[in-house]
Design a protein around this motif. Structure first.
Motif, PDB file in Angstrom:
ATOM      1  N   ASP A   1       0.830  -1.210   0.000  1.00 49.05           N
ATOM      2  CA  ASP A   1       0.000   0.000   0.000  1.00 49.05           C
ATOM      3  C   ASP A   1       0.860   1.254   0.000  1.00 49.05           C
ATOM      4  O   ASP A   1       2.082   1.189   0.139  1.00 49.05           O
ATOM      5  CB  ASP A   1      -0.938   0.014   1.216  1.00 49.05           C
ATOM      6  N   GLU A   2       0.191   2.398  -0.148  1.00 45.93           N
ATOM      7  CA  GLU A   2       0.863   3.692  -0.066  1.00 45.93           C
ATOM      8  C   GLU A   2      -0.173   4.756   0.289  1.00 45.93           C
ATOM      9  O   GLU A   2      -1.340   4.683  -0.111  1.00 45.93           O
ATOM     10  CB  GLU A   2       1.537   4.049  -1.395  1.00 45.93           C
ATOM     11  N   TYR A   3       0.256   5.733   1.100  1.00 46.83           N
ATOM     12  CA  TYR A   3      -0.592   6.867   1.429  1.00 46.83           C
ATOM     13  C   TYR A   3      -0.864   7.710   0.182  1.00 46.83           C
ATOM     14  O   TYR A   3       0.039   7.933  -0.639  1.00 46.83           O
ATOM     15  CB  TYR A   3       0.082   7.763   2.457  1.00 46.83           C
ATOM     16  N   VAL A   4      -2.087   8.205   0.074  1.00 49.44           N
ATOM     17  CA  VAL A   4      -2.432   9.132  -1.002  1.00 49.44           C
ATOM     18  C   VAL A   4      -2.102  10.550  -0.546  1.00 49.44           C
ATOM     19  O   VAL A   4      -2.480  10.963   0.552  1.00 49.44           O
ATOM     20  CB  VAL A   4      -3.927   9.017  -1.370  1.00 49.44           C
ATOM     21  N   GLY A   5      -1.374  11.271  -1.393  1.00 50.85           N
ATOM     22  CA  GLY A   5      -1.053  12.662  -1.106  1.00 50.85           C
ATOM     23  C   GLY A   5       0.349  12.885  -0.572  1.00 50.85           C
ATOM     24  O   GLY A   5       0.813  14.028  -0.533  1.00 50.85           O
TER      25      GLY A   5
ATOM     26  N   ASP B   1      -1.885  15.101  10.808  1.00 50.38           N
ATOM     27  CA  ASP B   1      -0.911  14.981   9.721  1.00 50.38           C
ATOM     28  C   ASP B   1      -0.997  13.633   8.993  1.00 50.38           C
ATOM     29  O   ASP B   1      -0.327  13.441   7.980  1.00 50.38           O
ATOM     30  CB  ASP B   1       0.516  15.143  10.258  1.00 50.38           C
ATOM     31  N   VAL B   2      -1.792  12.710   9.519  1.00 47.31           N
ATOM     32  CA  VAL B   2      -1.905  11.393   8.899  1.00 47.31           C
ATOM     33  C   VAL B   2      -2.872  11.484   7.721  1.00 47.31           C
ATOM     34  O   VAL B   2      -3.997  11.951   7.881  1.00 47.31           O
ATOM     35  CB  VAL B   2      -2.427  10.341   9.907  1.00 47.31           C
ATOM     36  N   PRO B   3      -2.451  11.057   6.535  1.00 42.72           N
ATOM     37  CA  PRO B   3      -3.364  11.096   5.386  1.00 42.72           C
ATOM     38  C   PRO B   3      -4.655  10.330   5.669  1.00 42.72           C
ATOM     39  O   PRO B   3      -4.684   9.384   6.466  1.00 42.72           O
ATOM     40  CB  PRO B   3      -2.552  10.441   4.267  1.00 42.72           C
ATOM     41  N   ARG B   4      -5.713  10.730   4.992  1.00 41.90           N
ATOM     42  CA  ARG B   4      -7.014  10.083   5.177  1.00 41.90           C
ATOM     43  C   ARG B   4      -7.263   8.957   4.187  1.00 41.90           C
ATOM     44  O   ARG B   4      -8.178   8.160   4.388  1.00 41.90           O
ATOM     45  CB  ARG B   4      -8.140  11.123   5.064  1.00 41.90           C
ATOM     46  N   HIS B   5      -6.461   8.893   3.135  1.00 44.95           N
ATOM     47  CA  HIS B   5      -6.707   7.903   2.095  1.00 44.95           C
ATOM     48  C   HIS B   5      -5.420   7.157   1.746  1.00 44.95           C
ATOM     49  O   HIS B   5      -4.315   7.695   1.899  1.00 44.95           O
ATOM     50  CB  HIS B   5      -7.279   8.565   0.834  1.00 44.95           C
ATOM     51  N   VAL B   6      -5.594   5.940   1.276  1.00 50.71           N
ATOM     52  CA  VAL B   6      -4.480   5.097   0.834  1.00 50.71           C
ATOM     53  C   VAL B   6      -4.900   4.354  -0.426  1.00 50.71           C
ATOM     54  O   VAL B   6      -6.084   4.208  -0.723  1.00 50.71           O
ATOM     55  CB  VAL B   6      -4.086   4.062   1.912  1.00 50.71           C
ATOM     56  N   ILE B   7      -3.897   3.875  -1.157  1.00 54.93           N
ATOM     57  CA  ILE B   7      -4.116   2.843  -2.171  1.00 54.93           C
ATOM     58  C   ILE B   7      -3.600   1.552  -1.562  1.00 54.93           C
ATOM     59  O   ILE B   7      -2.463   1.495  -1.091  1.00 54.93           O
ATOM     60  CB  ILE B   7      -3.373   3.165  -3.477  1.00 54.93           C
TER      61      ILE B   7
END
Length: 259
Positions: free
Chosen positions: A66-70, A173-179
Motif C-alpha cells: 500500500d501507499e498513502y495518497v497525497g 498529519d496522517v493522510p485520510r486515504h491510501v491505495i
C-alpha cells in the motif's frame, strides 16, 4: 493455518526472517512486503542475514502492499521511504524491482488499477509478509472491506489514523486515504506470513485465527487460504484459546507441500 508462538518480539522477527531466507534460497523470486511496526524486526534480521550469511535479493521482484495518497515519494513517512530505509537500502534488492503504488498519481483509482495489473503480470507473489492492525486490518483493508476486494482507493478509519499518528506529528498529519491491495489480491500470494507482537495485537490475532470469517475482522479471511503461517510473540498470543496446541517452530514449505 500454522500458528507459531515465540517467546518475544525479537524471536518472532527472526522466525519470519528465517522463513523468508529459506523461501528465497529455494527459488521464490516474487516477494510481498509490508510496512508499519510489525515487520521491522524481520527486516533488521534480513539485513543481518544479507551481511553475514549470504542472503541475496538479486533478481527478486518486490511488491509493497500500500501507499498513502497525497504523500510525495520523498516524504519520510511515505511507504516508499519506509521500505527503503528499513530494508531495501541494506540489501542487494534492485531499486527498479521494488514496486508500489504512487501516492501522488493524479487519478488514485486509475493508479490502483495500474498496480493491480502490475501484480497480475508478475504472476503470483511467492511469499507475502503481513502485519495486522488492532482492528484486524491487513494491508489497509479496514473492517467492512469486501473479502473479494482488489487493489483500490480506501479511506482510513479514525482508529487507524490514531494508531499511525505516532509516525507523524499528530493525527491531523496522517493522510485520510491510501491505495491498498485488496483482500482477494493479497490472497493470490502462494504463502502468506503474518507477524504480530505485543499485547495490543492479542484481540485482533485471536479474531483472525480463531474467530468467524467475517468482514468485521478482515484478517480472518486468512483462514480460507491454503498456506498461511502466523508468527506471534507470547503477548500477542495471550487471547488464543488453543495456544497450547500451536507450534513453537515454523518452517517454510513450497505451496502445495504438506508438513
Amino acid at each position: 493455518m500454522e500458528v507459531v508462538i515465540r517467546p518475544d518480539a525479537e524471536d518472532a522477527g527472526r522466525t519470519v526472517a528465517g522463513i523468508v531466507h529459506q523461501a528465497l534460497a529455494e527459488g521464490v523470486r516474487t516477494l510481498g512486503l509490508a510496512t508499519g511496526s510489525s515487520p521491522l524486526g524481520v527486516y533488521r534480521d534480513l539485513a543481518r542475514r544479507h551481511r553475514h550469511e549470504g542472503l541475496s535479493f538479486s533478481g527478486v521482484e518486490a511488491f509493497l502492499l500500500d501507499e498513502y495518497v497525497g504523500l510525495p515519494a520523498a516524504h519520510l513517512q511515505s511507504f516508499a521511504q519506509v521500505i527503503r530505509r528499513e530494508l531495501a537500502d541494506h540489501v542487494d534488492l534492485d531499486p527498479a524491482r521494488l514496486h508500489l503504488p504512487s501516492g501522488t498519481a493524479p487519478d488514485p483509482a486509475a493508479e490502483a488499477r495500474r498496480f493491480e495489473r502490475c501484480l497480475a503480470e508478475a504472476g503470483p507473489v511467492g511469499l507475502q509478509i503481513l502485519g495486522i492492525g488492532v482492528n484486524g486490518h491487513i494491508g489497509f483493508n479496514e473492517p467492512g472491506s469486501s473479502l473479494a476486494s482488489r487493489t483500490r482507493l480506501k479511506t482510513l478509519t479514525d482508529d487507524t489514523r490514531r494508531d499511525n499518528a505516532r509516525f507523524f506529528g499528530g493525527i491531523e498529519d496522517v493522510p485520510r486515504h491510501v491505495i491498498t491491495q485488496g483482500l482477494a489480491t493479497i490472497g493470490e500470494a502462494s504463502h502468506l506470513v503474518l507477524i504480530a507482537t505485543g499485547p495490543h495485537k492479542a484481540r485482533a490475532v485471536a479474531a483472525a485465527v480463531e474467530g468467524p470469517v467475517t468482514a468485521a475482522c478482515p484478517a480472518s479471511v486468512l483462514q480460507l487460504h491454503p498456506h498461511v503461517t502466523v508468527v506471534v510473540d507470547a503477548l500477542a498470543a495471550s487471547q488464543l484459546e488453543q495456544r497450547a496446541y500451536y507450534r513453537s517452530i515454523a518452517r517454510y514449505k513450497p505451496a502445495g507441500q504438506r508438513y
